[in-house]
Design a protein around this motif. Structure first.
Motif, mmCIF file in Angstrom:
data_model
loop_
_atom_site.group_PDB
_atom_site.id
_atom_site.type_symbol
_atom_site.label_atom_id
_atom_site.label_comp_id
_atom_site.label_asym_id
_atom_site.label_seq_id
_atom_site.Cartn_x
_atom_site.Cartn_y
_atom_site.Cartn_z
ATOM 1 N N PHE A 30 0.359 -1.051 -0.048
ATOM 2 C CA PHE A 30 0.094 0.353 -0.386
ATOM 3 C C PHE A 30 1.147 0.947 -0.155
ATOM 4 O O PHE A 30 2.232 0.755 -0.230
ATOM 5 C CB PHE A 30 -1.597 0.036 1.260
ATOM 6 C CG PHE A 30 -0.090 -0.116 3.110
ATOM 7 C CD1 PHE A 30 0.360 0.394 3.216
ATOM 8 C CD2 PHE A 30 -0.602 -1.157 3.622
ATOM 9 C CE1 PHE A 30 1.240 0.889 4.235
ATOM 10 C CE2 PHE A 30 0.227 -1.409 4.654
ATOM 11 C CZ PHE A 30 1.272 -0.309 4.610
ATOM 12 N N TYR A 31 0.403 2.095 -0.036
ATOM 13 C CA TYR A 31 1.027 3.685 -0.113
ATOM 14 C C TYR A 31 0.053 4.345 1.046
ATOM 15 O O TYR A 31 -0.475 4.310 1.479
ATOM 16 C CB TYR A 31 0.445 4.524 -1.418
ATOM 17 C CG TYR A 31 1.184 3.396 -2.516
ATOM 18 C CD1 TYR A 31 2.511 4.180 -2.838
ATOM 19 C CD2 TYR A 31 0.533 2.477 -2.862
ATOM 20 C CE1 TYR A 31 2.950 2.906 -4.685
ATOM 21 C CE2 TYR A 31 0.990 1.236 -4.401
ATOM 22 C CZ TYR A 31 2.157 1.894 -4.721
ATOM 23 O OH TYR A 31 2.675 1.554 -6.154
ATOM 24 N N VAL A 32 1.571 5.289 1.628
ATOM 25 C CA VAL A 32 1.360 6.546 2.637
ATOM 26 C C VAL A 32 1.345 8.079 1.732
ATOM 27 O O VAL A 32 2.934 8.192 1.740
ATOM 28 C CB VAL A 32 2.108 6.329 3.606
ATOM 29 C CG1 VAL A 32 1.795 7.109 4.674
ATOM 30 C CG2 VAL A 32 2.151 4.179 4.381
ATOM 31 N N GLN A 33 0.015 8.642 2.040
ATOM 32 C CA GLN A 33 0.019 10.554 1.992
ATOM 33 C C GLN A 33 0.891 11.212 2.811
ATOM 34 O O GLN A 33 0.147 11.100 3.930
ATOM 35 C CB GLN A 33 -1.010 10.262 1.264
ATOM 36 C CG GLN A 33 -1.630 8.965 -0.024
ATOM 37 C CD GLN A 33 -1.408 9.694 -0.618
ATOM 38 O OE1 GLN A 33 -1.285 10.174 -1.414
ATOM 39 N NE2 GLN A 33 -1.367 8.202 -1.815
ATOM 40 N N ASP A 34 2.424 11.537 2.412
ATOM 41 C CA ASP A 34 2.879 12.219 3.245
ATOM 42 C C ASP A 34 2.966 13.597 3.118
ATOM 43 O O ASP A 34 3.891 13.953 2.238
ATOM 44 C CB ASP A 34 4.402 12.002 3.800
ATOM 45 C CG ASP A 34 4.945 11.573 5.306
ATOM 46 O OD1 ASP A 34 4.596 11.691 5.997
ATOM 47 O OD2 ASP A 34 5.907 12.154 4.800
ATOM 48 N N LEU A 35 1.364 14.112 3.435
ATOM 49 C CA LEU A 35 1.525 15.653 3.470
ATOM 50 C C LEU A 35 2.510 16.171 4.642
ATOM 51 O O LEU A 35 1.645 16.778 6.003
ATOM 52 C CB LEU A 35 -0.108 15.768 3.737
ATOM 53 C CG LEU A 35 -1.170 14.959 2.790
ATOM 54 C CD1 LEU A 35 -2.343 15.453 2.413
ATOM 55 C CD2 LEU A 35 0.061 15.088 1.151
ATOM 56 N N ARG A 36 3.793 16.811 3.741
ATOM 57 C CA ARG A 36 4.662 17.327 5.451
ATOM 58 C C ARG A 36 3.915 19.018 5.685
ATOM 59 O O ARG A 36 3.364 19.127 5.394
ATOM 60 C CB ARG A 36 5.896 17.114 4.830
ATOM 61 C CG ARG A 36 6.611 15.652 4.651
ATOM 62 C CD ARG A 36 7.129 15.057 4.081
ATOM 63 N NE ARG A 36 8.156 15.508 6.357
ATOM 64 C CZ ARG A 36 8.384 14.603 6.884
ATOM 65 N NH1 ARG A 36 7.215 13.339 5.848
ATOM 66 N NH2 ARG A 36 8.771 14.634 7.852
ATOM 67 N N ILE A 37 5.211 19.345 7.311
ATOM 68 C CA ILE A 37 5.047 20.700 7.268
ATOM 69 C C ILE A 37 5.093 21.769 6.094
ATOM 70 O O ILE A 37 5.816 21.526 5.037
ATOM 71 C CB ILE A 37 5.537 21.001 8.518
ATOM 72 C CG1 ILE A 37 5.663 20.286 9.700
ATOM 73 C CG2 ILE A 37 5.688 22.888 8.854
ATOM 74 C CD1 ILE A 37 6.963 20.167 11.098
ATOM 75 N N GLY A 38 4.225 22.644 5.458
ATOM 76 C CA GLY A 38 4.315 23.637 4.425
ATOM 77 C C GLY A 38 3.326 23.213 3.854
ATOM 78 O O GLY A 38 2.442 23.785 2.939
ATOM 79 N N HIS A 39 2.617 22.193 3.576
ATOM 80 C CA HIS A 39 0.833 21.428 2.523
ATOM 81 C C HIS A 39 0.724 21.921 3.253
ATOM 82 O O HIS A 39 0.056 21.906 4.487
ATOM 83 C CB HIS A 39 1.333 19.776 3.278
ATOM 84 C CG HIS A 39 0.206 19.775 1.651
ATOM 85 N ND1 HIS A 39 -1.166 19.529 2.005
ATOM 86 C CD2 HIS A 39 0.520 19.107 0.409
ATOM 87 C CE1 HIS A 39 -1.662 19.309 1.019
ATOM 88 N NE2 HIS A 39 -0.487 18.357 -0.565
ATOM 89 N N VAL A 40 -0.310 22.311 2.611
ATOM 90 C CA VAL A 40 -1.898 22.859 2.733
ATOM 91 C C VAL A 40 -2.786 22.222 3.923
ATOM 92 O O VAL A 40 -3.081 23.033 4.402
ATOM 93 C CB VAL A 40 -2.350 23.579 1.525
ATOM 94 C CG1 VAL A 40 -2.115 24.366 1.014
ATOM 95 C CG2 VAL A 40 -3.222 22.305 0.436
ATOM 96 N N ASN A 41 -2.473 21.103 3.472
ATOM 97 C CA ASN A 41 -3.870 19.548 4.137
ATOM 98 C C ASN A 41 -2.709 19.013 5.081
ATOM 99 O O ASN A 41 -2.603 18.054 5.437
ATOM 100 C CB ASN A 41 -4.829 18.866 3.203
ATOM 101 C CG ASN A 41 -5.800 19.738 2.199
ATOM 102 O OD1 ASN A 41 -5.932 20.903 3.147
ATOM 103 N ND2 ASN A 41 -5.466 20.216 0.969
ATOM 104 N N ALA A 42 -1.956 19.700 5.515
ATOM 105 C CA ALA A 42 -0.758 18.832 6.282
ATOM 106 C C ALA A 42 -1.564 18.013 7.081
ATOM 107 O O ALA A 42 -2.084 18.378 7.864
ATOM 108 C CB ALA A 42 0.593 19.444 7.281
ATOM 109 N N THR A 43 -0.656 16.608 7.525
ATOM 110 C CA THR A 43 -0.963 15.613 8.420
ATOM 111 C C THR A 43 0.262 15.245 9.183
ATOM 112 O O THR A 43 0.053 13.747 9.847
ATOM 113 C CB THR A 43 -1.739 14.308 7.154
ATOM 114 O OG1 THR A 43 -1.003 13.802 6.882
ATOM 115 C CG2 THR A 43 -3.118 14.981 7.206
ATOM 116 N N VAL A 44 1.005 15.931 8.879
ATOM 117 C CA VAL A 44 2.609 15.326 9.735
ATOM 118 C C VAL A 44 2.865 17.447 10.796
ATOM 119 O O VAL A 44 2.811 18.093 9.515
ATOM 120 C CB VAL A 44 3.707 14.903 8.781
ATOM 121 C CG1 VAL A 44 4.464 14.997 9.846
ATOM 122 C CG2 VAL A 44 2.680 14.435 8.114
#
Ligand code: NAG
Ligand code: NAG
Length: 209
Positions: free
Chosen positions: A51-65
């Protein structure tokens, strides 16, 4: 299975060793045959998960990290030693963000190496769809993110992954530093209980405490 699977073979041997050890360790007689059967005999199988993990890091508009802590040395250490992040990333079947959602990847990552990007990982894969809906798989280990492929130990789980052991290979599928969006690819070989939910726990003896 016509083809000899080295992983399954190794796990079978491990399983037998564990069973033998348990028998010798038991002070009040060996566990019933049913107990060993529940854990090893035909109910525990190996599965390959991908599977894949969507890593929306700090700085992304919808950050999840997000970074939750750092140390006095973090700003000056080239490997951001002491930086701790908490994440709640979407887990998908394919690499695209809008691919089928299977669950979340939740946990903590810590920059724990003074002289390399060696990350201490503490992750729970929580599945809310697909074959393992409702089960969780936990991994823990050192992730040297500059390596092309990183191996991480599977240390346990819940539901179908009770007693789980195995390993995960993590690779970076894509990384866009401009939007702070990375996609991580996971291939996991793990044991699981193929008879999960079949009332087998009723057969397990209660230990005297
Ligand atoms: C951020 O989330 C909103 C709401 O779900 C969505 O419409 C938008 O496309 C997302 N932006 C990016 C860059 O993913
Ligand atoms: C996952 O399991 C829960 C609880 O049994 C159920 O409510 C939900 O509909 C399932 N999700 C999918 C996508 O099958």
């Amino acid at each position: 299975m016509a083809k000899l699977n080295p992983i399954a073979l190794t796990l079978t041997i491990l399983c037998l060793l564990v069973s033998t050890h348990d028998v010798h360790a038991a002070r009040h007689g060996p566990p019933s045959a049913a107990v060993e059967d529940d854990i090893c005999g035909g109910k525990e199988k190996v599965v390959k998960l991908h599977f894949y993990v969507q890593d929306l890091r700090i700085g992304h508009v919808n950050a999840t990290v997000f970074e939750v802590a750092k140390a006095s040395i973090t700003p000056t250490n080239p490997f951001a030693f002491g930086s701790v992040h908490v994440l709640d990333d979407l887990l998908t079947e394919g690499p695209a963000y809008n691919s089928r959602a299977l669950g979340r990847t939740q946990g903590l990552t810590t920059n724990a190496d003074l002289s390399a990007f060696g990350i201490a990982m503490n992750l729970n894969f929580y599945f809310y769809a697909g074959r393992f809906n409702g089960s969780q798989l936990s991994i823990l280990g050192r992730n040297q993110v500059t390596d092309a492929a990183r191996e991480l130990p599977v240390v346990g789980g819940t539901g179908a992954f009770r007693y789980a052991r195995g390993y995960a290979i993590q690779t970076t599928y894509s990384m866009d530093p401009v939007s702070s969006y990375a996609v991580l690819e996971y291939t996991i070989y793990t044991t699981y209980n193929s008879k999960f939910n079949s009332e087998i726990d009723d057969e397990i003896e209660t230990a005297e405490m």
